[in-house]
Motif scaffolding. Structure first.
Motif, mmCIF file in Angstrom:
data_model
loop_
_atom_site.group_PDB
_atom_site.id
_atom_site.type_symbol
_atom_site.label_atom_id
_atom_site.label_comp_id
_atom_site.label_asym_id
_atom_site.label_seq_id
_atom_site.Cartn_x
_atom_site.Cartn_y
_atom_site.Cartn_z
ATOM 1 N N PRO A 168 -9.722 -4.194 -2.033
ATOM 2 C CA PRO A 168 -9.830 -3.005 -2.892
ATOM 3 C C PRO A 168 -9.134 -1.794 -2.280
ATOM 4 C CG PRO A 168 -11.955 -4.127 -2.703
ATOM 5 C CD PRO A 168 -11.039 -4.776 -1.714
ATOM 6 N N GLU A 169 -8.459 -1.055 -3.119
ATOM 7 C CA GLU A 169 -7.773 0.156 -2.686
ATOM 8 C C GLU A 169 -8.751 1.235 -2.245
ATOM 9 O OE1 GLU A 169 -4.685 2.768 -1.832
ATOM 10 O OE2 GLU A 169 -4.619 0.606 -2.262
ATOM 11 N N ASP A 170 -10.011 1.129 -2.707
ATOM 12 C CA ASP A 170 -11.005 2.143 -2.349
ATOM 13 C C ASP A 170 -11.227 2.212 -0.841
ATOM 14 O OD1 ASP A 170 -11.238 2.546 -5.029
ATOM 15 O OD2 ASP A 170 -13.063 1.329 -5.263
ATOM 16 N N LEU A 171 -11.084 1.097 -0.149
ATOM 17 C CA LEU A 171 -11.242 1.111 1.303
ATOM 18 C C LEU A 171 -10.171 1.967 1.970
ATOM 19 C CD1 LEU A 171 -12.113 -2.649 2.005
ATOM 20 C CD2 LEU A 171 -13.674 -0.708 1.908
ATOM 21 N N SER A 172 -8.941 1.830 1.517
ATOM 22 C CA SER A 172 -7.863 2.638 2.083
ATOM 23 C C SER A 172 -8.037 4.107 1.746
ATOM 24 C CB SER A 172 -6.510 2.130 1.577
ATOM 25 O OG SER A 172 -6.308 0.772 1.926
ATOM 26 N N GLU A 173 -8.453 4.412 0.520
ATOM 27 C CA GLU A 173 -8.655 5.802 0.123
ATOM 28 C C GLU A 173 -9.772 6.443 0.935
ATOM 29 O OE1 GLU A 173 -6.845 7.573 -1.788
ATOM 30 O OE2 GLU A 173 -5.524 5.967 -2.499
ATOM 31 N N ALA A 174 -10.836 5.708 1.162
ATOM 32 C CA ALA A 174 -11.927 6.243 1.968
ATOM 33 C C ALA A 174 -11.484 6.487 3.405
ATOM 34 C CB ALA A 174 -13.117 5.284 1.941
ATOM 35 N N GLY A 222 -14.900 -7.219 -5.522
ATOM 36 C CA GLY A 222 -15.343 -5.852 -5.624
ATOM 37 C C GLY A 222 -16.706 -5.694 -6.255
ATOM 38 N N ARG A 238 -8.420 7.222 4.358
ATOM 39 C CA ARG A 238 -7.549 8.398 4.358
ATOM 40 C C ARG A 238 -8.357 9.679 4.295
ATOM 41 N NH1 ARG A 238 -4.746 4.991 0.538
ATOM 42 N NH2 ARG A 238 -2.902 4.035 1.527
ATOM 43 N N ARG A 255 0.793 -1.229 0.000
ATOM 44 C CA ARG A 255 0.000 0.000 0.000
ATOM 45 C C ARG A 255 0.826 1.280 0.000
ATOM 46 N NH1 ARG A 255 -3.520 -2.779 -1.556
ATOM 47 N NH2 ARG A 255 -5.620 -3.052 -0.657
#
Length: 304
Positions: A192-198, A304, A200, A126
Motif C-alpha cells: 500500500p502507498e499509505d505506508l510510504s506516505e506515512a 490492505g 514521508r 514509487r
C-alpha cells in the motif's frame, strides 16, 4: 342408549433416519472429488518420478566403476559402490578452485542484482518522473534480446576496460538484470502507498523508505530473485568460456568440461561424482528457500 363413536384419522408418520453417534452423512459429490484428488496425486507422483529419475541415475552412476556406467541393460543400483570416485575427483582435478570461483561469482552477482534490482524497482514503482512507464517498458524489453546479439561488442568493451580474464568481467556482466527489476517492481506495487506516505510525513527520505520499509516487506520477492540469480550464475557456462581463459579462474561448469576434454579415456564414474558435487549447493538452496520462492513468485504482497 346409543354411544357416539368419534373416528380420528391417524396422522402420517414421518420416517426417521437413524444416525449412529459420531457418524456424519457424506455430502453429495464427495466421491467424485476424492477420485479427482487421487488422479491428481497420481499424476503428480508420476511427474515427480520422471523428473527425479535422471538425478537418481546420476547419483548411482557416480558410485560405479568406469565400465558399469553405460552398461546394457542399465543397472540402476551398482553391484559395488565405488566411493573412491569422490576422492579421485578431488585429487585428479582442481575442483576446490572451481567451487571457490563459482561461489564467489554466484554470491557477488546475487547480492548486486538484489541491490540494483530492488533499488531500480523502487524508483519505477514509487517515484513519479516524465517518461517513467516508457523507460520501464524499454528496459524490460531487453529481456527479449538474446545475449548472442550483443555478445561481441560487450566483450570488446570489457576487454578495453581491462577486466577480461578476471572474475570482474562476469561480475560486471551480470550485476544488472531487467528481470530482477521487473520482479521487484511487481511486488512493490502490491504494498500500500499509505505506508510510504506515512513515512514521508515522519520525515523519512526515499532512500530510508526503500531501505527500512520496502526491503523488509519484500523478503519473499528478494528470496525468489536471489534463488534464480544464484542458480543462473552457478550454471553459467558460456560467460566463463568467453572471459575466463586462465585455469585458476575456471568455474565449476567450465572446469568439468575441460576435465573431460583433458582425459584420453574418460572415467565417467569420476565425472559423475563431480556432477553430483556441482548439484548439491543448488539442491540445498532450493530446499531452504522453497517456501519464500513460491510466495515471491506469486507476489501475494500485503492485503490492505
Amino acid at each position: 342408549m346409543s354411544e357416539t363413536m368419534t373416528l380420528v384419522s391417524p396422522q402420517p408418520r414421518r420416517a426417521r433416519l437413524s444416525v449412529e453417534p459420531g457418524h456424519r452423512p457424506r455430502p453429495a459429490g464427495s466421491g467424485g472429488r476424492i477420485a479427482g484428488r487421487v488422479v491428481l496425486y497420481t499424476v503428480l507422483i508420476v511427474a515427480a518420478a520422471a523428473m527425479l529419475t535422471p538425478f537418481f541415475w546420476m547419483v548411482m552412476s557416480s558410485l560405479k566403476d568406469a565400465n558399469s556406467v553405460f552398461s546394457v541393460p542399465v543397472r540402476w543400483i551398482p553391484e559395488v559402490f565405488v566411493w573412491e570416485n569422490y576422492v579421485e575427483i578431488w585429487t585428479r582435478s582442481d575442483i576446490g578452485t572451481w567451487i571457490r570461483n563459482t561461489l564467489i561469482l554466484s554470491v557477488t552477482v546475487t547480492a548486486l542484482q538484489v541491490l540494483t534490482g530492488s533499488f531500480a524497482a523502487y524508483g519505477f514503482s514509487r517515484i513519479t518522473f516524465p517518461g517513467r512507464n516508457l523507460l520501464f517498458l524499454l528496459y524490460v524489453a531487453t529481456i527479449a534480446v538474446p545475449w548472442q546479439s550483443y555478445m561481441i561488442p560487450q566483450f570488446i568493451l570489457l576487454s578495453n576496460a581491462g577486466v577480461a580474464n578476471t572474475l570482474w568481467s562476469i561480475i560486471l556482466l551480470q550485476a544488472f538484470g531487467a528481470f530482477g527489476v521487473f520482479l521487484m517492481k511487481q511486488f512493490y506495487e502490491t504494498v500500500p502507498e499509505d505506508l510510504s506516505e506515512a513515512a514521508r510525513l515522519d520525515g523519512l527520505s526515499e532512500y530510508g523508505i526503500w531501505w527500512r520499509i520496502m526491503l523488509p516487506l519484500s523478503v519473499p520477492a528478494i528470496a525468489s530473485l536471489s534463488l534464480l540469480t544464484f542458480v543462473n550464475t552457478w550454471n553459467d557456462y558460456l560467460g566463463p568460456l568467453i572471459y575466463l581463459r586462465d585455469s585458476s579462474l575456471w568455474t565449476m561448469q567450465l572446469g568439468l568440461k575441460n576435465f573431460v576434454s583433458s582425459l584420453y579415456d574418460t572415467d565417467y564414474g569420476v565425472l559423475f561424482a563431480g556432477l553430483v558435487i556441482s548439484v548439491v549447493p543448488i539442491a540445498v538452496i532450493f530446499l531452504l528457500g522453497q517456501r519464500f520462492f513460491v510466495e515471491g513468485i506469486a507476489t501475494s504482497g500485503m492485503k490492505g
